[in-house]
Design an enzyme around this catalytic site. Structure first.
Site, PDB file in Angstrom:
ATOM      1  N   ASP A  67       0.862  -1.177   0.000  1.00 16.88           N
ATOM      2  CA  ASP A  67       0.000   0.000   0.000  1.00 16.88           C
ATOM      3  C   ASP A  67       0.907   1.239   0.000  1.00 16.88           C
ATOM      4  OD1 ASP A  67      -2.348   1.529   0.308  1.00 16.88           O
ATOM      5  OD2 ASP A  67      -2.385   1.287   2.473  1.00 16.88           O
ATOM      6  N   LYS A 119      -1.415  -1.499  -4.448  1.00 12.31           N
ATOM      7  CA  LYS A 119      -2.185  -0.252  -4.608  1.00 12.31           C
ATOM      8  C   LYS A 119      -1.176   0.854  -4.907  1.00 12.31           C
ATOM      9  CE  LYS A 119      -5.364  -0.591  -0.834  1.00 12.31           C
ATOM     10  NZ  LYS A 119      -5.914   0.086   0.338  1.00 12.31           N
ATOM     11  N   PHE A 152     -10.348   0.271   0.238  1.00 13.75           N
ATOM     12  CA  PHE A 152      -9.947  -0.529   1.386  1.00 13.75           C
ATOM     13  C   PHE A 152     -10.595  -1.902   1.230  1.00 13.75           C
ATOM     14  CE2 PHE A 152      -9.592  -2.289   5.566  1.00 13.75           C
ATOM     15  CZ  PHE A 152      -8.267  -1.985   5.852  1.00 13.75           C
TER      16      PHE A 152
END
Ligand code: IMP
Ligand code: MG
Length: 213
Positions: free
Chosen positions: A128, A156, A177
């Site tokens: 992330d 991501k 999320f």
């Protein structure tokens, strides 16, 4: 209680339990806005990932280092498709708090295997911001492995703040999320067999101060 009655009452308890578990399952499903990656898509992608990894690691014994707890399902499915000799170890990394942002990182379990001179495959559930990897990588580098390759189920890239890239990525996803297939929100949803987008009302409610509506 007679034996017959006992059997009947235990049957009744079992069916009551089934109803209860179905109820909680459908409750969970309502907390998932939509399925982003299905069980079948994950299974297919893992097979192709395993082929790529086998090609790059052939001829050497690898050490797989998996970060707890989010990798449990991905790891189990990936390594059963890896037709290579390997040793497996875990590092426990946890970020404080139950929110959707990475917080202060704590190591909850250290490596036990010696990785000096070895080829390491480092596995995480999702890349992330890259903060976790940028803390974990120097720790492993310090143990002098021959090389480290990073494998993540999800990436991501739009959220990245640290300069980290994965060598093997299952799926690149937008900034949602997500939970399921090992990924959690406040330690829940890890057991869902798919990757789903968590309904924002779940984490928005959790971030409100207690007592306020
Ligand atoms: P990073 O340190 O920001 O790269 O985040 C890595 C860790 O944060 C992962 O190992 C996950 O535990 C957690 N994480 C990041 N994004 C998500 C998400 O969308 N769902 C669940 N956990 C996530
Ligand atoms: Mg995690």
């Amino acid at each position: 209680m007679s034996a017959k009655l006992k059997t009947q009452s235990s049957k009744l308890n079992t069916s009551k339990r089934l109803v209860a578990s179905k109820r909680s399952e459908s409750g969970w499903r309502k907390e998932i806005e939509r399925v982003l990656i299905t069980e079948e898509q994950i299974a297919r992608r893992i097979k192709t990932l395993a082929r790529e990894i086998e090609r790059d690691f052939r001829g050497r014994e690898m050490v797989v280092i998996s970060l707890l707890n989010g990798t449990v399902m991905f790891l189990a499915d990936l390594i059963r498709h890896l037709n290579l000799p390997l040793r497996l170890d875990f590092m426990g990394v946890s970020s404080y708090g139950a929110g959707t942002e990475s917080g202060e990182l704590v190591f909850t379990k250290e490596l036990r295997l010696d990785v000096r001179g070895r080829d390491v495959l480092l596995i995480d559930d999702i890349l992330d911001t890259g903060k976790t990897m940028s803390r974990v990588l120097p720790k492993i580098h310090a143990l002098k492995p021959r090389r480290i390759k990073i494998c993540v189920l999800l990436d991501k890239p739009s959220r990245r703040v640290e300069k980290v890239k994965a060598d093997y990525v299952g799926f690149e996803i937008p900034d949602f999320f997500v939970v399921g297939y090992g990924l959690d929100f406040a330690e829940r949803y890890r057991n869902l067999p798919f990757v789903g987008v968590l309904h924002p009302h779940i984490y928005e409610a959790a971030s409100k101060p207690a007592g306020k509506v």
